[in-house]
Design a protein around this motif. Structure first.
Motif, PDB file in Angstrom:
ATOM      1  N   SER A  67      -7.989  20.425  72.692  1.00 27.57           N
ATOM      2  CA  SER A  67      -8.161  19.177  71.965  1.00 27.57           C
ATOM      3  C   SER A  67      -6.857  18.411  72.105  1.00 27.57           C
ATOM      4  CB  SER A  67      -8.456  19.468  70.487  1.00 27.57           C
ATOM      5  OG  SER A  67      -8.572  18.269  69.766  1.00 27.57           O
ATOM      6  N   LEU A  68      -6.939  17.218  72.652  1.00 25.77           N
ATOM      7  CA  LEU A  68      -5.747  16.393  72.856  1.00 25.77           C
ATOM      8  C   LEU A  68      -5.769  15.236  71.869  1.00 25.77           C
ATOM      9  CD1 LEU A  68      -5.809  16.208  76.744  1.00 25.77           C
ATOM     10  CD2 LEU A  68      -4.180  17.475  75.354  1.00 25.77           C
ATOM     11  N   ARG A  69      -4.702  15.091  71.113  1.00 30.21           N
ATOM     12  CA  ARG A  69      -4.572  13.979  70.167  1.00 30.21           C
ATOM     13  C   ARG A  69      -3.630  12.945  70.755  1.00 30.21           C
ATOM     14  NH1 ARG A  69      -3.401  17.264  64.591  1.00 30.21           N
ATOM     15  NH2 ARG A  69      -5.251  18.580  64.653  1.00 30.21           N
ATOM     16  N   GLU A  97     -13.210  10.851  70.607  1.00 29.14           N
ATOM     17  CA  GLU A  97     -13.362  10.400  69.225  1.00 29.14           C
ATOM     18  C   GLU A  97     -12.187   9.499  68.864  1.00 29.14           C
ATOM     19  OE1 GLU A  97     -15.309  14.381  67.291  1.00 29.14           O
ATOM     20  OE2 GLU A  97     -13.233  14.463  67.983  1.00 29.14           O
ATOM     21  N   VAL A 103      -2.979   9.371  64.408  1.00 31.59           N
ATOM     22  CA  VAL A 103      -3.638   9.699  65.675  1.00 31.59           C
ATOM     23  C   VAL A 103      -4.715   8.656  65.938  1.00 31.59           C
ATOM     24  CG1 VAL A 103      -5.110  11.393  66.842  1.00 31.59           C
ATOM     25  CG2 VAL A 103      -3.170  12.159  65.461  1.00 31.59           C
ATOM     26  N   ARG A 106      -8.941  11.369  70.028  1.00 32.99           N
ATOM     27  CA  ARG A 106      -8.923  12.775  70.401  1.00 32.99           C
ATOM     28  C   ARG A 106      -9.866  12.951  71.580  1.00 32.99           C
ATOM     29  NH1 ARG A 106     -10.494  17.013  66.010  1.00 32.99           N
ATOM     30  NH2 ARG A 106     -12.539  16.108  66.359  1.00 32.99           N
ATOM     31  N   ASN A 108     -11.625  16.040  73.866  1.00 29.39           N
ATOM     32  CA  ASN A 108     -11.898  17.462  74.029  1.00 29.39           C
ATOM     33  C   ASN A 108     -12.091  17.703  75.514  1.00 29.39           C
ATOM     34  OD1 ASN A 108     -11.777  18.083  71.271  1.00 29.39           O
ATOM     35  ND2 ASN A 108     -13.835  17.303  70.990  1.00 29.39           N
TER      36      ASN A 108
END
Length: 151
Positions: A67-69, A97, A103, A106, A108
């Motif tokens: 998961s990258l924020r 998202e 943030v 996000r 995935n």
């Protein structure tokens, strides 16, 4: 407004989305025709958006999920749109998202292994436009995975 029959149908549908209308009707204690009409009504009202398959990516050989924020550099008013457009083109991105707060977005991302992850991250993720900050969270295990609320 949902009644008890609608809630029963939704509970059974969430538990087993692949049930046929007849099986769903039997479990909810209604006729098949009533079940079909209520599902149509719930779909038209936007309560049911779709019935879809849930894929176990690990079973298909994708052992890494991250998961990258992202926090974007929003000095360009088109930053969100340009980032999202570019992120949609990355095949390994399985979810996008947006958020309010520190943030902005996000992603995935899935990969076959750490080598593949490194390649995806360096060649497809880091070149995405308008990145100010990125934080990576590697999935270790999923404890609960449910889209359902108590109905």
């Amino acid at each position: 407004m949902l009644d008890d029959t609608d809630r029963r149908l939704l509970r059974h549908l969430l538990a087993e989305p692949a049930l046929s209308t007849a099986e769903l009707a039997g479990r909810a204690g209604v006729t098949t025709a009533t079940c079909w009409r209520r599902l149509e009504k719930l779909t038209e009202a936007g309560v049911i958006r779709s019935r879809q398959a849930v894929i176990d990516w690990r079973a298909l050989g994708y052992a890494v999920e991250v998961s990258l924020r992202f926090t974007l550099d929003k000095t360009d008013p088109r930053a969100f749109d340009q980032f999202i457009l570019a992120a949609r083109e990355v095949p390994e991105v399985i979810g996008i998202e947006t958020f309010l707060g520190r943030v902005d977005l996000r992603l995935n991302v899935i990969a076959r292994d750490m080598g593949h992850w490194t390649e995806v991250y360096r060649t497809r993720i880091l070149p995405l436009p308008h990145i100010a900050e990125v934080e990576a969270l590697m999935l270790v295990s999923t404890i609960k995975d449910s889209a359902g609320l108590p109905l």
